[in-house]
Motif scaffolding. Structure first.
Motif, PDB file in Angstrom:
ATOM      1  N   LYS A  81      48.948  43.542  48.998  1.00 35.08           N
ATOM      2  CA  LYS A  81      47.608  44.020  49.252  1.00 35.08           C
ATOM      3  C   LYS A  81      46.666  43.190  48.804  1.00 35.08           C
ATOM      4  O   LYS A  81      45.611  42.862  49.249  1.00 35.08           O
ATOM      5  N   ALA A  82      46.664  42.819  47.503  1.00 36.80           N
ATOM      6  CA  ALA A  82      45.728  42.375  46.826  1.00 36.80           C
ATOM      7  C   ALA A  82      45.728  40.891  47.171  1.00 36.80           C
ATOM      8  O   ALA A  82      44.591  40.288  47.223  1.00 36.80           O
ATOM      9  N   ALA A  83      46.817  40.270  47.459  1.00 36.61           N
ATOM     10  CA  ALA A  83      46.835  39.033  48.088  1.00 36.61           C
ATOM     11  C   ALA A  83      45.920  38.859  49.472  1.00 36.61           C
ATOM     12  O   ALA A  83      45.247  37.787  49.637  1.00 36.61           O
ATOM     13  N   VAL A  84      46.370  39.917  50.065  1.00 36.00           N
ATOM     14  CA  VAL A  84      45.755  39.916  51.672  1.00 36.00           C
ATOM     15  C   VAL A  84      44.253  40.183  51.404  1.00 36.00           C
ATOM     16  O   VAL A  84      43.319  39.513  51.949  1.00 36.00           O
ATOM     17  N   ASP A  85      43.973  41.050  50.375  1.00 39.71           N
ATOM     18  CA  ASP A  85      42.434  41.372  49.944  1.00 39.71           C
ATOM     19  C   ASP A  85      41.822  40.076  49.606  1.00 39.71           C
ATOM     20  O   ASP A  85      40.581  39.737  49.900  1.00 39.71           O
ATOM     21  N   ALA A  86      42.569  39.360  48.656  1.00 44.36           N
ATOM     22  CA  ALA A  86      41.777  38.216  48.193  1.00 44.36           C
ATOM     23  C   ALA A  86      41.609  37.157  49.314  1.00 44.36           C
ATOM     24  O   ALA A  86      40.600  36.371  49.394  1.00 44.36           O
ATOM     25  N   LYS A  87      42.430  36.955  50.142  1.00 41.27           N
ATOM     26  CA  LYS A  87      42.336  36.065  51.154  1.00 41.27           C
ATOM     27  C   LYS A  87      41.265  36.440  52.221  1.00 41.27           C
ATOM     28  O   LYS A  87      40.527  35.528  52.668  1.00 41.27           O
ATOM     29  N   ARG A 119      32.242  25.353  48.098  1.00 42.46           N
ATOM     30  CA  ARG A 119      30.976  24.749  48.102  1.00 42.46           C
ATOM     31  C   ARG A 119      30.507  24.801  46.757  1.00 42.46           C
ATOM     32  O   ARG A 119      30.847  25.916  45.965  1.00 42.46           O
ATOM     33  N   LYS A 120      29.741  23.745  46.051  1.00 37.88           N
ATOM     34  CA  LYS A 120      29.444  23.920  44.688  1.00 37.88           C
ATOM     35  C   LYS A 120      28.674  25.146  44.312  1.00 37.88           C
ATOM     36  O   LYS A 120      28.738  25.487  43.252  1.00 37.88           O
ATOM     37  N   GLY A 121      27.992  25.882  45.261  1.00 39.00           N
ATOM     38  CA  GLY A 121      27.104  26.952  45.013  1.00 39.00           C
ATOM     39  C   GLY A 121      27.665  28.368  44.946  1.00 39.00           C
ATOM     40  O   GLY A 121      27.328  29.269  44.730  1.00 39.00           O
ATOM     41  N   GLU A 122      29.113  28.147  45.371  1.00 36.80           N
ATOM     42  CA  GLU A 122      29.943  29.418  45.603  1.00 36.80           C
ATOM     43  C   GLU A 122      30.414  29.802  44.347  1.00 36.80           C
ATOM     44  O   GLU A 122      30.764  28.944  43.482  1.00 36.80           O
ATOM     45  N   PRO A 123      30.753  31.248  43.959  1.00 34.99           N
ATOM     46  CA  PRO A 123      31.117  31.608  42.880  1.00 34.99           C
ATOM     47  C   PRO A 123      32.595  31.111  42.503  1.00 34.99           C
ATOM     48  O   PRO A 123      33.645  31.083  43.555  1.00 34.99           O
ATOM     49  N   VAL A 124      32.980  30.911  41.249  1.00 32.57           N
ATOM     50  CA  VAL A 124      34.496  30.535  40.890  1.00 32.57           C
ATOM     51  C   VAL A 124      35.269  31.808  41.295  1.00 32.57           C
ATOM     52  O   VAL A 124      36.538  31.400  41.315  1.00 32.57           O
ATOM     53  N   SER A 125      34.983  32.950  41.461  1.00 37.55           N
ATOM     54  CA  SER A 125      35.834  34.283  41.659  1.00 37.55           C
ATOM     55  C   SER A 125      36.555  33.693  43.197  1.00 37.55           C
ATOM     56  O   SER A 125      37.749  34.109  43.160  1.00 37.55           O
ATOM     57  N   LEU A 126      36.043  32.773  44.017  1.00 36.70           N
ATOM     58  CA  LEU A 126      36.501  32.253  45.103  1.00 36.70           C
ATOM     59  C   LEU A 126      37.918  31.648  44.651  1.00 36.70           C
ATOM     60  O   LEU A 126      38.848  31.689  45.681  1.00 36.70           O
ATOM     61  N   LEU A 127      37.729  30.805  43.893  1.00 33.30           N
ATOM     62  CA  LEU A 127      38.869  30.103  43.640  1.00 33.30           C
ATOM     63  C   LEU A 127      40.053  30.784  42.748  1.00 33.30           C
ATOM     64  O   LEU A 127      41.179  30.684  43.215  1.00 33.30           O
ATOM     65  N   PHE A 128      39.629  31.946  41.927  1.00 33.72           N
ATOM     66  CA  PHE A 128      40.678  32.945  41.627  1.00 33.72           C
ATOM     67  C   PHE A 128      41.235  33.658  42.930  1.00 33.72           C
ATOM     68  O   PHE A 128      42.434  34.016  42.760  1.00 33.72           O
ATOM     69  N   ASP A 129      40.385  33.948  43.652  1.00 37.22           N
ATOM     70  CA  ASP A 129      40.833  34.536  45.000  1.00 37.22           C
ATOM     71  C   ASP A 129      41.784  33.675  45.933  1.00 37.22           C
ATOM     72  O   ASP A 129      42.837  34.201  46.435  1.00 37.22           O
TER      73      ASP A 129
END
Length: 195
Positions: A81-87, A119-129
């Motif tokens: 579920k966490a993987a689906v939510d992250a995606k 995008r450079k302005g996006e948060p690094v949290s998206l890389l973790f997601d």
């Protein structure tokens, strides 16, 4: 009891020696039988108690195994579920022609390689997601007790190549540019905790 013993002694006094010996033998056999019967009852009770302990132990082991399997299933379902939510939290990838494009390649300990555009302005949290959604081998998502945006804590961190710098979950609010990931192509390594 004393009167009975006296009566028995008087009756035996009138008997022939062979009859007395037969009675004595009979009494000894009866006593031996009673002792044997008591021993058999004791052994049966011990065997029943041992069998009951074995059944209880088997039931306890089975219950523990079932609980562990249930916990593992729940953990796997939660990680799925966490993987689906992250995606679901990931925005669409920018076009190759975008001026603020960052192509990040993640090298995993198991040899896997993951790649995605941000995008450079996006948060690094998206890389973790992104990493969470791909679930490379060794990456474990655990229920988080912190008040972070993710309901799961991560069992890994990301390391930039040069200069070597760790990017942890705490850096998730930084933008790619703020975390030093601002080249058109960036490579990071996924590092698992030492066990």
């Amino acid at each position: 009891a004393a009167a009975r013993d006296a009566a028995r002694a008087a009756a035996e006094a009138n008997l022939s020696p062979g009859a007395v010996a037969a009675r004595v033998l009979r009494r000894e056999q009866d006593d031996a039988y009673e002792q044997s019967l008591a021993e058999d009852r004791r052994k049966t009770a011990e065997a029943e108690a041992a069998a009951r302990r074995e059944r209880e132990e088997a039931a306890r082991v089975a219950a523990e195994k079932e609980a562990a399997e249930m916990e593992e299933r729940e953990r796997a379902e939660a990680a799925d579920k966490a993987a689906v939510d992250a995606k679901a939290r990931l925005p669409s990838e920018p076009e190759d022609s975008s001026p603020d494009l960052v192509q990040v390649a993640v090298r995993c300990p198991g040899g896997e390689r993951l790649s995605r555009k941000f995008r450079k302005g996006e948060p690094v949290s998206l890389l973790f997601d992104f990493v969470d959604s791909e679930r490379p081998s060794g990456v474990v998502l655990k229920s988080s007790t912190s008040n972070s945006s993710s309901p799961f804590s991560r069992s890994y961190r990301l390391l930039t190549s040069f200069p070597r710098k760790a990017i942890d979950s705490e850096d998730a609010a930084l933008t790619f540019e703020g975390a030093g990931l601002c080249s058109r192509a960036e490579a990071v390594m996924l590092e698992l905790p030492a066990e």
